[in-house]
Design a protein around this motif. Sequence first.
Motif, short mmCIF file in Angstrom:
data_model
loop_
_atom_site.label_atom_id
_atom_site.label_comp_id
_atom_site.label_asym_id
_atom_site.label_seq_id
_atom_site.Cartn_x
_atom_site.Cartn_y
_atom_site.Cartn_z
N ASN A 111 1.59 33.52 8.68
CA ASN A 111 1.69 32.36 9.57
C ASN A 111 1.97 31.06 8.82
N ASN A 112 2.16 31.15 7.52
CA ASN A 112 2.54 29.95 6.77
C ASN A 112 3.40 30.36 5.58
N GLY A 157 8.77 20.36 7.35
CA GLY A 157 7.42 20.89 7.46
C GLY A 157 6.37 19.98 6.85
N GLU A 176 11.64 27.90 13.68
CA GLU A 176 12.91 27.64 13.01
C GLU A 176 12.92 28.21 11.59
N ALA A 201 2.57 25.32 7.71
CA ALA A 201 2.65 26.20 8.87
C ALA A 201 4.08 26.71 9.05
N ARG A 230 14.63 23.49 6.40
CA ARG A 230 13.48 23.67 7.29
C ARG A 230 12.18 23.23 6.60
N ASP A 288 6.92 27.67 11.29
CA ASP A 288 7.35 27.49 12.68
C ASP A 288 8.49 28.45 13.01
#
Length: 294
Positions: A68-69, A172, A136, A132, A168, A134
Amino acid sequence: MPETSTLLKHLPKMETGVMESYLQGVRFFSSTQPVPRRPMVYDPGICVVAQGHKTGYLGGKPFRYHANNYLVTSVTMPFKCETFGCPEEPLLGLYIDIELGQLNELISGMGLQAEMSKAAEETLPRGIGPAALDAEMTDAVARLLKALRSETEARLLGPGLMREVLFRALGGTQAPVLYALAMYSGTFSKVAQVLKIMQSHYAEKLDVEHLAERVHMSASAFHRAFKEVTSESPMQYLKKIRLTKARDLMVRESMKAYMAADRVGYESPSQFSRELKRFFGQSPAEMTRELRAA
């Protein structure tokens, strides 16, 4: 990241350990068993774990990176890391190197100079930290992995997809770390310059005063800034780099311990042995026996 983990599982020649991809600057890693806490060195890059997780320890404080990260590293960082994986659910991920020229081009093209200047006025960022993941970023990583299944697609499409992953990351929560890396001036940049010196000249006699002079800082200000970025004092950082380089010589070139110690700048073999065991949990003799048994 189900799609990403599936893509990694089916990449050509995917096996346990660290593997080069078809594209320079991208490596895969996999582990089918847990690996206890041990020293590691990460160069500037973006680490994405698609399955399983890792726990890093910097300055005695843990940080976790998982599906998740993703982890952003802006300067060469020695730290300790614990890996969690098993045969049923192996650790899977990739590491993408950061190219400074490309980073600067993106910051300019995205009009982030004001944010970069603002970040320079705030507290120095740590040289490593999770952000995190995301939708994208997940999509960009998945498309990069799809391209890396083919040598031709990796060559023709891979560089642009690596660029998108970096794009990206600049959107972040670890963007300030990347801004700091891109700055040619400022305290973070001065620390980064010294880190490069230490990486290239680790076998030489280096001290805080000499290093501070190289970047036109007082010894006290330099020591304080260095610790803010790396969570280590300059001499502790240098020791970890020397010990890691020595271990690489012993593992990859089967070099005897006393020769490796001399090569990385140790004058006392006994001091080298003590510090190697304290850092890696093995004496030179134990490390050599393990290598012979492998």
